[in-house]
Write an enzyme that holds these catalytic residues in place. Structure first.
Site, mmCIF file in Angstrom:
data_model
loop_
_atom_site.group_PDB
_atom_site.id
_atom_site.type_symbol
_atom_site.label_atom_id
_atom_site.label_comp_id
_atom_site.label_asym_id
_atom_site.label_seq_id
_atom_site.Cartn_x
_atom_site.Cartn_y
_atom_site.Cartn_z
ATOM 1 N N GLY A 124 0.824 -1.198 0.000
ATOM 2 C CA GLY A 124 0.000 0.000 0.000
ATOM 3 C C GLY A 124 0.857 1.245 0.000
ATOM 4 O O GLY A 124 2.067 1.188 0.263
ATOM 5 N N GLY A 125 0.238 2.361 -0.305
ATOM 6 C CA GLY A 125 0.939 3.635 -0.292
ATOM 7 C C GLY A 125 0.934 4.248 1.091
ATOM 8 O O GLY A 125 0.485 3.649 2.071
ATOM 9 N N ARG A 182 -0.092 6.089 4.292
ATOM 10 C CA ARG A 182 -1.358 6.289 5.011
ATOM 11 C C ARG A 182 -2.526 5.573 4.333
ATOM 12 O O ARG A 182 -3.676 5.994 4.465
ATOM 13 C CB ARG A 182 -1.679 7.786 5.132
ATOM 14 C CG ARG A 182 -0.643 8.596 5.891
ATOM 15 C CD ARG A 182 -0.508 8.115 7.317
ATOM 16 N NE ARG A 182 0.337 9.014 8.112
ATOM 17 C CZ ARG A 182 0.715 8.766 9.352
ATOM 18 N NH1 ARG A 182 0.336 7.645 9.938
ATOM 19 N NH2 ARG A 182 1.466 9.610 10.005
ATOM 20 N N HIS A 215 1.896 3.352 16.652
ATOM 21 C CA HIS A 215 1.896 1.927 16.310
ATOM 22 C C HIS A 215 1.892 1.067 17.573
ATOM 23 O O HIS A 215 1.165 0.067 17.653
ATOM 24 C CB HIS A 215 3.127 1.597 15.463
ATOM 25 C CG HIS A 215 2.944 1.843 13.998
ATOM 26 N ND1 HIS A 215 2.804 0.830 13.089
ATOM 27 C CD2 HIS A 215 2.864 2.992 13.295
ATOM 28 C CE1 HIS A 215 2.657 1.340 11.878
ATOM 29 N NE2 HIS A 215 2.690 2.655 11.974
ATOM 30 N N ARG A 216 2.700 1.438 18.554
ATOM 31 C CA ARG A 216 2.778 0.647 19.784
ATOM 32 C C ARG A 216 1.438 0.625 20.523
ATOM 33 O O ARG A 216 1.008 -0.413 21.024
ATOM 34 C CB ARG A 216 3.863 1.208 20.700
ATOM 35 C CG ARG A 216 5.290 0.935 20.247
ATOM 36 C CD ARG A 216 6.280 1.446 21.278
ATOM 37 N NE ARG A 216 7.649 1.207 20.882
ATOM 38 C CZ ARG A 216 8.301 0.066 21.094
ATOM 39 N NH1 ARG A 216 7.685 -0.934 21.688
ATOM 40 N NH2 ARG A 216 9.557 -0.073 20.717
#
Length: 413
Positions: free
Chosen positions: A242-243, A245, A284-285
């Site tokens: 994917g690109g 975002r 992310h975490r």
């Protein structure tokens, strides 16, 4: 044991009354779902819902043989009218067990949210687990034998599925059925795709699932009305492209959220003095389940060669950046003087490691090269090499998907 799902939707049903959202607008016809209710062997009813008698009749059953009605969760709104001849609904105290005249045994399980779960053992030893909406079994960290069928809120409590897998309650041959389905997840093909990644599936209202012993063996045959019925086999290796975002990382994490003890491999590392990068890493975490373990490394080959829990690699584009740094690929002279060959060797080793991986692996990478051609030679070099990495890894994966604007497009093999 015959389990008929009279309804498979959330307590408010799907579509929701007066809800203008696009997902409710699409949940029409076969996609409409009444509130979840289960009829077991025609004698045991879980969750009395409005229209249960009509739903049973449409599925080819009558409620006249029901001897016990059990509720799994508090019901909001006006009381549901009990059809003539049915016993009054009840909830069993946590830890108590009922022995029914039909030969079924029902044990009530404590939940971590309001409601009661039920473990049912049929007359011939078949085992069913049914959990209420939004609930997971409290303290489910022991070891138990796998159930033949588990019916629960898969989309709302993926962590609950992971706990059951860790405890052994969901095994390789367990039929995992998603119920209490609401408009938080797209219906149709997208729902089926998401559930298949979790080893689960949804069925239309009125479906009967049967579990019965195969004569002369210790194995149970699982089938639906229309024929053989098996749990979806989850691909061992998946590449998510994917690109920027696009939602590719969310999609990759979603594919493993129902599995315990996932190893998350972060190839980006830390960048001193870059608060924006630290913010990305922190987001992310926070999104990942607490049970996952994070490893920050670009040394992927040893990890891919080890046995162990599922591996999520995010992402190959940052791995390539590190690999190109090591061979000084950004310098034209170094690239022509051996950097190209050194990088191609590292890429070949990575592709071979993916080919030989025995653990479940989900890999994330950027899809580039669809827009403006980079203005520099090093930019074009990176674009070309990432295309080669993606193509090589994709060729060794059972499944590859492209994420565009949050929507997932499966790529044919």
């Amino acid at each position: 044991m015959d389990v008929t799902l009279l309804g498979t939707g959330a307590p408010a049903g799907l579509p929701r009354t007066d809800c203008p959202c696009a997902r409710c607008a699409r949940a029409l016809g076969a996609g409409a779902r009444a509130a979840t209710a289960l009829l077991v062997d025609g004698t045991l009813l879980f969750d009395l819902t409005p229209g249960a008698a009509f739903a049973a009749a449409r599925a080819g059953h009558a409620l006249s043989g029901v001897r016990q009605v059990l509720l799994s969760h508090p019901h909001e709104g006006p009381p549901v009218e009990v059809p003539p001849g049915l016993p009054q609904p009840a909830r069993v105290p946590d830890g108590r067990e009922l022995a029914l005249m039909s030969g079924h045994r029902v044990r009530a399980l404590a939940m971590d949210a309001p409601g009661t779960g039920y473990a049912v053992t049929g007359p011939e030893g078949e085992r069913l687990l049914y959990l209420p909406p939004g609930g997971a079994v409290a303290g489910s960290r022991g070891t138990v034998d796998p159930f033949d069928t588990v019916v629960m809120d898969v989309t709302g409590r993926p962590d609950g599925v992971a706990l059951l897998r860790r405890a052994g309650a969901i095994g390789e041959d367990t039929v995992l059925l998603a119920v209490h389905l609401d408009h938080d997840v797209p219906q149709g093909a997208e729902l089926a795709r998401r559930l298949a990644a979790a080893g689960a599936r949804a069925v239309p209202d009125g479906t009967t699932v049967r579990t019965r012993p195969v004569p002369g063996t210790g194995v149970r045959e699982l089938s639906r009305d229309e024929g053989p019925y098996r749990a979806p086999r989850v691909p061992r290796r998946t590449l998510v492209l994917g690109g920027a975002r696009s939602g590719k990382s969310v999609e990759a994490e979603r594919r493993l959220e129902t599995y315990p003890d996932v190893v998350y491999v972060a190839t980006g590392g830390t960048r001193a003095g870059d608060p924006e990068w630290a913010e990305r890493v922190g987001a992310h975490r926070e999104r990942r389940p607490a049970s996952w373990r994070t490893v920050e490394t670009c040394d992927l080959v040893p990890l891919l060669g080890e046995e162990g829990p599922p591996l999520l690699v995010d992402c190959l584009s940052l791995w390539l950046t590190d690999a190109m740094d090591e061979v000084d690929a950004w310098d034209d002279t170094a690239w022509a003087g051996g950097g190209r060959e050194a990088l191609r060797k590292r890429v070949a080793e990575l592709v071979e490691a993916v080919r030989c991986a025995r653990r479940r692996v989900v890999l994330v990478s950027n899809e580039v090269g669809s827009g403006v051609v980079p203005a520099t030679a090093s930019g074009r070099r990176y674009r070309d090499e990432l295309g080669r990495v993606n193509a090589g890894v994709s060729g060794e994966c059972e499944e590859a998907v492209l994420v565009v604007a949050g929507r997932v497009l499966p790529l044919p093999g």
